[in-house]
Design a protein around this motif. Structure first.
Motif, PDB file in Angstrom:
ATOM      1  N   TRP A  31       0.830  -1.207   0.000  1.00  0.00           N
ATOM      2  CA  TRP A  31       0.000   0.000   0.000  1.00  0.00           C
ATOM      3  C   TRP A  31       0.865   1.258   0.000  1.00  0.00           C
ATOM      4  O   TRP A  31       1.805   1.366   0.788  1.00  0.00           O
ATOM      5  N   LYS A  32       0.585   2.146  -0.920  1.00  0.00           N
ATOM      6  CA  LYS A  32       1.287   3.431  -1.077  1.00  0.00           C
ATOM      7  C   LYS A  32       2.738   3.272  -1.556  1.00  0.00           C
ATOM      8  O   LYS A  32       3.502   4.232  -1.488  1.00  0.00           O
ATOM      9  N   LEU A  38      -8.707   0.437   3.162  1.00  0.00           N
ATOM     10  CA  LEU A  38      -7.374   1.029   3.274  1.00  0.00           C
ATOM     11  C   LEU A  38      -7.397   2.550   3.299  1.00  0.00           C
ATOM     12  O   LEU A  38      -6.395   3.181   3.652  1.00  0.00           O
ATOM     13  N   ASP A  47      -4.356   2.319   7.591  1.00  0.00           N
ATOM     14  CA  ASP A  47      -3.222   1.616   6.974  1.00  0.00           C
ATOM     15  C   ASP A  47      -2.925   0.312   7.699  1.00  0.00           C
ATOM     16  O   ASP A  47      -2.078  -0.458   7.274  1.00  0.00           O
TER      17      ASP A  47
END
Ligand code: CP
Length: 324
Positions: free
Chosen positions: A112-113, A246, A250
């Motif tokens: 994620w990210k 999400l 996080d």
């Protein structure tokens, strides 16, 4: 048919025109036909694809590797944890170096990210196409396989009601890349797309706005529903699958706790009964059986999950043959 795709990356479908995606569909169907007829189609002889995985896979790895072999080339499987990435190899170095050994670099990085940015950095440094085997935001080859499956099962997507829905899963907090890629692609093709999800499972506003713009341009529509059953009503295609919340958190454990409010979001026969009589059930797999979907539905007559998984092979071969 569009030509001139040699050398192009496929990181999102949205960076390809609709005409180029139509070409992928045409070539995929041609390659599918040729394979069914046993006709050799060694279009990538002597070419090599690097497949770099930061996350596990069944279908993606197996279909890219089989696809390269069927096209007369070779795919090398590389797991990040067995490389020197942990000891400092940068995305730039991976792009430069794997790009000199290979004719394409395919990457799965769903952190994620992090994932999409990593692919972009590799692509910046690479002299060969970079193909997105799934990142935190996009799963373009899944969406292309799903589009091909819908076309095969239902014909032109224009006017079809397609329910892209959240469903509960307990196994892990799945990426948001499948629903994002689906709403973006299917609205471009004129479908009436429902995004059905609990409030905590919203998708990014920018993607919702982008999909709404596509729907306006194509004559389709995009609506958001928060009632699981309502999403099924009258739908031609139902695609209930899980993802993590999400944008709320996080933290995977916190996302799992929130998702437990929705354990009744399971696709079962009663809900399939709310959809059109000839509705199809889709899922990218892996599915949490008995939790996300009942065995009776996923193994039932309306399920097209194996054709959908097969179509990964054909669309990937099409993109590789066109770009590498
Ligand atoms: N649908 C899909 O991408 O499957 P894998 O995670 O097994 O590759």
């Amino acid at each position: 048919m569009r030509t001139g795709l040699r050398g192009r990356d496929l990181i999102t479908c949205e960076e390809w025109t609709k005409g180029e995606i139509d070409t992928v569909m045409e070539v995929a169907l041609d390659l599918k036909r040729r394979r069914a007829l046993g006709q050799p189609h060694a279009l990538l002889e002597d070419k090599v694809l690097a497949m770099l995985f930061f996350f596990s896979s069944t279908r993606t790895r197996a279909s890219f590797e089989a696809g390269m072999a069927q096209l007369g080339g070779h795919a090398q499987f590389i797991e990040s944890k067995t490389t020197q990435i942990a000891h400092g190899d940068t995305a730039k170095e991976i792009g430069e170096i794997l790009g000199r050994y290979n004719d394409g670099i395919a990457i799965r990085h769903v952190d994620w990210k992090v994932g999409n940015g990593y692919l972009r950095e590799v692509a910046e440094a690479s002299r060969v196409p970079v193909l997105n085997m799934q990142c935190d935001l996009y799963h373009p080859f899944q969406a292309l396989a799903d589009l091909l499956t819908i076309i095969e099962e239902k014909g032109d997507p224009r006017g079809l009601t397609i329910d892209v829905s959240y469903a509960y899963a307990a196994s892990y907090q799945k990426p948001m890349s499948v629903p994002i890629s689906l709403i973006l692609l299917l609205t471009r093709f004129g479908a009436n797309v429902r995004l059905t999800r609990p409030p905590e499972f919203r998708l990014h506003t920018e993607f919702m706005d982008q999909a709404a713009g596509y729907a306006r341009a194509s004559g389709g529509s995009l609506e958001v529903l928060e009632d699981f059953d309502a999403g099924f009503r009258g739908a031609d295609v139902v695609y209930p699958k899980s993802w993590g919340c999400l944008l709320e958190t996080d933290d995977a454990a916190a996302s799992a706790t929130i998702s437990k409010k929705y354990t009744d979001w399971i696709c079962d026969e009663r809900r399939m009964g709310l959809a059109a009589d000839d509705a199809i059930y889709m899922h990218c797999l892996p599915a949490d059986r008995g939790i996300e979907v009942t065995d009776a539905v996923i193994d039932g007559p309306q399920s097209v999950v194996y054709d959908e998984a097969e179509n990964r092979l054909h669309v990937q071969k099409a993109v590789m043959a066109l770009t590498m």
